[in-house]
Design a protein around this motif. Structure first.
Motif, PDB file in Angstrom:
ATOM      1  N   UNK A   1       0.838  -1.207   0.000  1.00 49.91           N
ATOM      2  CA  UNK A   1       0.000   0.000   0.000  1.00 49.91           C
ATOM      3  C   UNK A   1       0.868   1.251   0.000  1.00 49.91           C
ATOM      4  N   UNK A   2       1.950   1.226   0.767  1.00 49.76           N
ATOM      5  CA  UNK A   2       2.828   2.391   0.811  1.00 49.76           C
ATOM      6  C   UNK A   2       3.512   2.604  -0.543  1.00 49.76           C
TER       7      UNK A   2
ATOM      8  N   UNK B   1       7.077   4.516   8.918  1.00 47.39           N
ATOM      9  CA  UNK B   1       6.516   4.268  10.244  1.00 47.39           C
ATOM     10  C   UNK B   1       5.461   3.172  10.212  1.00 47.39           C
ATOM     11  N   UNK B   2       5.490   2.291  11.206  1.00 49.20           N
ATOM     12  CA  UNK B   2       4.484   1.254  11.319  1.00 49.20           C
ATOM     13  C   UNK B   2       4.735   0.035  10.463  1.00 49.20           C
ATOM     14  N   UNK B   3       5.826   0.020   9.691  1.00 51.74           N
ATOM     15  CA  UNK B   3       6.146  -1.130   8.857  1.00 51.74           C
ATOM     16  C   UNK B   3       7.182  -2.014   9.543  1.00 51.74           C
ATOM     17  N   UNK B   4       7.137  -3.315   9.248  1.00 51.23           N
ATOM     18  CA  UNK B   4       8.149  -4.222   9.776  1.00 51.23           C
ATOM     19  C   UNK B   4       9.526  -3.818   9.288  1.00 51.23           C
ATOM     20  N   UNK B   5      10.549  -4.192  10.033  1.00 50.96           N
ATOM     21  CA  UNK B   5      11.914  -3.768   9.721  1.00 50.96           C
ATOM     22  C   UNK B   5      12.334  -4.201   8.317  1.00 50.96           C
ATOM     23  N   UNK B   6      12.034  -5.427   7.941  1.00 52.38           N
ATOM     24  CA  UNK B   6      12.429  -5.914   6.614  1.00 52.38           C
ATOM     25  C   UNK B   6      11.694  -5.156   5.512  1.00 52.38           C
ATOM     26  N   UNK B   7      10.419  -4.821   5.767  1.00 56.29           N
ATOM     27  CA  UNK B   7       9.627  -4.058   4.800  1.00 56.29           C
ATOM     28  C   UNK B   7      10.155  -2.629   4.711  1.00 56.29           C
ATOM     29  N   UNK B   8      10.540  -2.065   5.856  1.00 60.69           N
ATOM     30  CA  UNK B   8      11.142  -0.735   5.877  1.00 60.69           C
ATOM     31  C   UNK B   8      12.387  -0.686   5.001  1.00 60.69           C
TER      32      UNK B   8
ATOM     33  N   UNK C   1      11.524  -0.650   1.356  1.00 53.87           N
ATOM     34  CA  UNK C   1      10.929   0.625   0.964  1.00 53.87           C
ATOM     35  C   UNK C   1      11.980   1.730   0.898  1.00 53.87           C
ATOM     36  N   UNK C   2      12.908   1.738   1.854  1.00 51.93           N
ATOM     37  CA  UNK C   2      13.959   2.752   1.859  1.00 51.93           C
ATOM     38  C   UNK C   2      14.862   2.630   0.637  1.00 51.93           C
ATOM     39  N   UNK C   3      15.195   1.407   0.261  1.00 51.45           N
ATOM     40  CA  UNK C   3      15.999   1.194  -0.953  1.00 51.45           C
ATOM     41  C   UNK C   3      15.265   1.729  -2.175  1.00 51.45           C
ATOM     42  N   UNK C   4      13.962   1.455  -2.238  1.00 50.59           N
ATOM     43  CA  UNK C   4      13.151   1.939  -3.352  1.00 50.59           C
ATOM     44  C   UNK C   4      13.121   3.459  -3.382  1.00 50.59           C
ATOM     45  N   UNK C   5      12.861   4.076  -2.225  1.00 49.03           N
ATOM     46  CA  UNK C   5      12.797   5.539  -2.155  1.00 49.03           C
ATOM     47  C   UNK C   5      14.118   6.177  -2.552  1.00 49.03           C
TER      48      UNK C   5
ATOM     49  N   UNK D   1      16.493   8.108  13.120  1.00 47.72           N
ATOM     50  CA  UNK D   1      17.734   8.711  12.628  1.00 47.72           C
ATOM     51  C   UNK D   1      18.392   7.857  11.553  1.00 47.72           C
ATOM     52  N   UNK D   2      18.157   6.543  11.569  1.00 45.85           N
ATOM     53  CA  UNK D   2      18.712   5.678  10.527  1.00 45.85           C
ATOM     54  C   UNK D   2      18.073   5.995   9.178  1.00 45.85           C
ATOM     55  N   UNK D   3      16.782   6.261   9.183  1.00 43.77           N
ATOM     56  CA  UNK D   3      16.079   6.661   7.962  1.00 43.77           C
ATOM     57  C   UNK D   3      16.617   7.999   7.465  1.00 43.77           C
ATOM     58  N   UNK D   4      16.801   8.941   8.391  1.00 44.39           N
ATOM     59  CA  UNK D   4      17.327  10.262   8.030  1.00 44.39           C
ATOM     60  C   UNK D   4      18.724  10.137   7.425  1.00 44.39           C
ATOM     61  N   UNK D   5      19.563   9.294   8.014  1.00 44.54           N
ATOM     62  CA  UNK D   5      20.929   9.142   7.505  1.00 44.54           C
ATOM     63  C   UNK D   5      20.932   8.547   6.105  1.00 44.54           C
ATOM     64  N   UNK D   6      20.060   7.575   5.874  1.00 44.69           N
ATOM     65  CA  UNK D   6      20.044   6.881   4.591  1.00 44.69           C
ATOM     66  C   UNK D   6      19.524   7.759   3.453  1.00 44.69           C
ATOM     67  N   UNK D   7      18.523   8.594   3.743  1.00 45.69           N
ATOM     68  CA  UNK D   7      17.844   9.322   2.679  1.00 45.69           C
ATOM     69  C   UNK D   7      18.252  10.783   2.528  1.00 45.69           C
ATOM     70  N   UNK D   8      18.621  11.456   3.622  1.00 39.90           N
ATOM     71  CA  UNK D   8      18.744  12.916   3.557  1.00 39.90           C
ATOM     72  C   UNK D   8      20.182  13.395   3.369  1.00 39.90           C
TER      73      UNK D   8
END
Length: 260
Positions: free
Chosen positions: A159-160, A182-189, A192-196, A214-221
């Motif tokens: 859905x995301x 947010x709210x997604x399982x770690x493996x799904x996260x 999704x992060x790789x895709x983004x 902060x891990x999401x922020x480091x990976x994407x920003x």
């Protein structure tokens, strides 16, 4: 990130008050094409209020949000007409919600969710719309055979990804993301992060992403703003802020992650 010295977005002295309560106060920054700005902080720090005020979802108490439009150059987002603002939000901007259901129409098919945004910008050719929808399902790693399925039959991660396809089909230049993993399982996260990260790079998107992770922020920003009590208390290059935090609050945020 493509280097471009002309800001796509300029936020100046943005303040949002709810009576005596501060939502955000005196926030200023520029965002350039292809640049990803992360906004981090604990719940109640003001990051989501700031995002809503920038993305024309709530008019701030004071301050200016200027956007470099494709046709009319630099415009104050809150000085243009409501119709112009709605058009901007359907075409050149995109908003990815934490809960995908907030950004999807759950009672129409996956293909219709994507095609609806194309129709909003004037596309009326059914074959072209369907082909574009199928193409975008592939880009977000959903089988094209799911084109006629309802979003309710998809997993949370799917859905995301569908919400992302719906948003990006009109080739926006600026994308707002509110806790997209947010709210997604770690493996799904992770998937999704790789895709983004790939889409942001390939499409040269400018992105403002709000996250407490902060891990999401480091990976994407590329750059990071740390908020506390509605104010930006530290900002800079993401790795610089996270590896050598200067403010005591940022130090606390980073150390709490390292301890987990």
């Amino acid at each position: 990130m493509t280097q471009n010295n002309t800001p796509l977005l300029r936020v100046s002295d943005l303040t949002m008050m709810y009576g005596d309560r501060v939502g955000c106060r005196n926030v200023s920054f520029d965002l350039r094409p292809g640049e990803v700005l992360g906004i981090v902080g604990e719940s109640g720090s003001g990051k989501s209020t700031l995002l809503r005020s920038i993305s024309a979802q709530q008019e701030p108490t004071k301050g200016v949000v200027e956007y470099h439009t494709r046709i009319d150059g630099i415009r104050d987002v809150y000085q243009i007409s409501e119709a112009q603002r709605r058009l901007l939000m359907r075409t050149d901007w995109a908003f990815v919600h934490q809960n995908a259901r907030d950004g999807l129409r759950m009672n129409v098919s996956a293909g219709a969710n994507i095609g609806e945004r194309l129709m909003a910008v004037g596309d009326r050719h059914y074959g072209n719309i369907r082909a574009a929808a199928g193409n975008w399902l592939g880009k977000v790693e959903i089988a094209e055979e799911r084109l006629d399925d309802l979003p309710s039959t998809f997993s949370g991660g799917m859905q995301q990804r569908l919400q992302i396809a719906r948003n990006l089909v009109t080739s926006p230049r600026l994308v707002f993301m509110d806790e997209p993993t947010g709210g997604l399982d770690v493996s799904v996260q992770a998937r999704l992060l790789d895709l983004l990260r790939g889409l942001v790079h390939d499409l040269n998107l400018a992105v403002i992403i709000v996250t407490h992770d902060l891990a999401v922020a480091r990976l994407l920003s590329h750059r990071l703003m740390v908020m506390q009590g509605g104010a930006v208390i530290e900002s800079g290059l993401t790795d610089q802020v996270l590896d050598d935090p200067q403010h005591a609050y940022t130090q606390l945020l980073v150390s709490s992650i390292l301890q987990n």
